[in-house]
Motif scaffolding. Sequence first.
Motif, PDB file in Angstrom:
ATOM      1  N   ASP A 106       1.295  -1.771   0.048  1.00 53.87           N
ATOM      2  CA  ASP A 106      -0.126   0.326  -0.014  1.00 53.87           C
ATOM      3  C   ASP A 106       0.438   1.461   0.074  1.00 53.87           C
ATOM      4  O   ASP A 106       1.457   1.455   0.168  1.00 53.87           O
ATOM      5  CB  ASP A 106      -1.197  -0.589   0.973  1.00 53.87           C
ATOM      6  N   TYR A 119      -7.565   0.055  -6.935  1.00 56.02           N
ATOM      7  CA  TYR A 119      -6.859   2.206  -6.995  1.00 56.02           C
ATOM      8  C   TYR A 119      -8.019   2.737  -6.595  1.00 56.02           C
ATOM      9  O   TYR A 119      -8.731   3.045  -6.160  1.00 56.02           O
ATOM     10  CB  TYR A 119      -6.110   3.262  -8.746  1.00 56.02           C
ATOM     11  N   GLU A 165      -3.825  -4.879  -9.363  1.00 57.97           N
ATOM     12  CA  GLU A 165      -3.619  -3.278  -8.271  1.00 57.97           C
ATOM     13  C   GLU A 165      -5.019  -2.905  -8.637  1.00 57.97           C
ATOM     14  O   GLU A 165      -5.839  -2.647  -9.251  1.00 57.97           O
ATOM     15  CB  GLU A 165      -2.948  -3.014  -9.374  1.00 57.97           C
ATOM     16  N   GLU A 190       5.794   4.891 -11.234  1.00 56.02           N
ATOM     17  CA  GLU A 190       4.595   6.041  -9.814  1.00 56.02           C
ATOM     18  C   GLU A 190       5.355   4.919  -8.262  1.00 56.02           C
ATOM     19  O   GLU A 190       5.893   6.166  -7.608  1.00 56.02           O
ATOM     20  CB  GLU A 190       3.211   6.099 -10.089  1.00 56.02           C
ATOM     21  N   TYR A 191       5.091   3.612  -8.628  1.00 55.45           N
ATOM     22  CA  TYR A 191       6.282   2.752  -7.479  1.00 55.45           C
ATOM     23  C   TYR A 191       7.824   3.350  -6.416  1.00 55.45           C
ATOM     24  O   TYR A 191       7.791   3.903  -5.703  1.00 55.45           O
ATOM     25  CB  TYR A 191       6.150   1.615  -7.320  1.00 55.45           C
ATOM     26  N   VAL A 216      -2.553   3.037  -3.981  1.00 52.15           N
ATOM     27  CA  VAL A 216      -2.817   2.029  -4.395  1.00 52.15           C
ATOM     28  C   VAL A 216      -2.219   1.220  -3.811  1.00 52.15           C
ATOM     29  O   VAL A 216      -1.915   0.957  -2.549  1.00 52.15           O
ATOM     30  CB  VAL A 216      -0.832   2.283  -5.327  1.00 52.15           C
ATOM     31  N   PHE A 251       2.175   2.888 -13.115  1.00 47.95           N
ATOM     32  CA  PHE A 251       2.591   2.887 -11.724  1.00 47.95           C
ATOM     33  C   PHE A 251       3.718   1.254 -11.168  1.00 47.95           C
ATOM     34  O   PHE A 251       4.032   1.745  -9.858  1.00 47.95           O
ATOM     35  CB  PHE A 251       1.117   1.890 -10.904  1.00 47.95           C
ATOM     36  N   SER A 299      -9.530  -0.718 -10.923  1.00 44.34           N
ATOM     37  CA  SER A 299      -8.492  -1.680 -11.702  1.00 44.34           C
ATOM     38  C   SER A 299      -8.230  -0.814 -13.280  1.00 44.34           C
ATOM     39  O   SER A 299      -9.518  -0.531 -13.958  1.00 44.34           O
ATOM     40  CB  SER A 299      -8.764  -2.750 -11.394  1.00 44.34           C
ATOM     41  N   LYS A 327      -1.832  -2.781  -4.093  1.00 42.42           N
ATOM     42  CA  LYS A 327      -0.644  -3.585  -5.086  1.00 42.42           C
ATOM     43  C   LYS A 327      -1.090  -5.603  -4.313  1.00 42.42           C
ATOM     44  O   LYS A 327      -0.389  -5.105  -3.079  1.00 42.42           O
ATOM     45  CB  LYS A 327       0.399  -3.659  -5.865  1.00 42.42           C
TER      46      LYS A 327
END
Length: 631
Positions: A92, A208, A206, A236-237, A102, A233, A155, A104
């Motif tokens: 998270d 969202y 994932e 993004e991560y 997010v 993502f 998602s 995952k």
Amino acid sequence: MEKYYNDAIIGNTNIVASYTKQGELLRMYYPNRDYKQIIDFFHTGLKINDSAVVYLHQDINNMYNQYYEEETNILNTEIFNTYFNLKILQTDYVAIKENILVKKYKLTNENTIDLNLNFLVHSGVVSSPNNRASGLCKNDTLMQYNHDYTMCIFSKEKLLSSQINNTKANIQEGYVKDKDYVGMSADSGISYDLGVLKPKQTREFELYIYIDDSKNGLDSIEKTVDRIRKLDFRTEYEAVKKYWKKYLKDHNGLELDIADTPKTRKIKEIYTRTILLYALLVNNETGGISAAVEIDETLSKCGGYDYCWPRDAVFITYAMDILKMKKEVEKFYKTFCKTTQSRNGMWEQRFFTDGRLAPCWGYQIDETASVIFGIYNHYKEIKDTKFLKDSLKMCEKAMNFLKKYITDVLEETHKINVSYDLWEMHEGVSLYSIASIFAAFTAMIKIYEALKEEFTKNRVKQENVNKEKELLREMNVKIKEYVLTNFYDENKKSFGRNLEDKNIDISILGAVTPFEMFTAKEKKITNTVERINMTLRTYTGGYKRFEDDHYNNGKPWVIATLWMANYYLEIGETKKAKECFDYCLKTSSPHGFLAEQIDNKTMKSDWVIGLGWSHAMFIIVLKKMLEQKII
């Protein structure tokens, strides 16, 4: 069901979210640290083959292990279901530049049979008669909305089914399905077909959660969801991880360089978590600082915690200055405090972090005195007279109120409403509050002295300032005489906390540190400390706040214990200081959060986990211990 324990906290500049140690999402705030809280409940689960729902956060066959990605606010929860031999890694995090949480999931089949997986979400949002929530499922997105916001759950994958009304009637059996696409329901459900997971096979999924303030209409929200679905993502991560590691590096004010031992690893863990927590408590627009992430919205046991008390914030800003968060500190004083000061110069008990007045039940005079004290403390760190000049008018307004208050106390005229004490438990005149005024007057004298060059061209102002300094010195003499006459009990050989019950209270130490009305080795203080140890020290080594403290069954407080550590460092009793400090280390949470209280029976964190004031005291004490080279 009450949600008293936030075991983990994540977020960005607009969103703060909290979790249990099993990875259940408990709370989600947007757009501020303290308002609004959106989540009533958020449950995820799996229908595996022909099973009923297997909730990820709660199943008799689940085993858990939770940890943060090192040096970040990215939370990992490992879940292993022993019945199906299914391993799940739930990650998270909140994106940095988007209002997106997010979730995952990495699922691995460690069984010898195929597992057919159906992923279920049952989400309830906060609803009230004055702002009812409804549900809408459109464009493979569950939208839960009211007048103020829309929370979108979606998602990149297609929905299998949705249920807007009465989801709880059948989700236990692992089903989410009905005919409605819209309805007047605060809780709704969706499901995804994750397919068959063969033995040793891994599958990622994932989910969202996007929050919109609902100002731009449904079409705009749908377009935003479409845009989010196209984001990479993985990028993004990595951006989130990079951001928090840099944030930590930029605010490593103590530059910890200590030997690697189990104890020092715990010190580093709490130190790191303090920096990352403070980023989630500060309102970046106003500088307001939330005391903690809320744990009791229904006020079943307390008056609430997700507000900004000026006094708590002053302790926190002291720690933040140590942690190179000087811009945040300056915004607190120059924006938040100016916004929230009353016309008569005082500060009320507490506020929302955006500066609006929060629910109160009285006022505390030390809130006002602490701000003046804090302003001078911040100046000592930055040595910028412009900051003092910009704050002068605010300080002088506060001084007018403090002088009226203390005159009312000294002359016993009873014209001003009585104040609550530090702990909000007693109305009347308390030693800590009087000491805070003494410190505020001392700070104001020093502020005038630091700005003396500013007054040389204005003779009238200079004369008025000189008269004011002399008045404040005279008042401080009277204050100290008043305290010695009225608060010291010759029979008990100790100070009492107030004029009524004269009980022992850890806050009496405030007269020594930080307010310096007395020195640490004065006989009357050492006598008082002896009584503190006889009455407030518990059998585990932690300290309670005061005699007969019944709040939450009267447990030891981290603040109280670190206050004793701070005092012992003042007098050179390093062994006793380390005992208090070590007590707080070993009772901290597995993630390095410091709680408000400690359960003596379990020696674990209790009640508010991640209390900003507790973390502030830790940083203050840690700095002194490093300076004295006793770690």
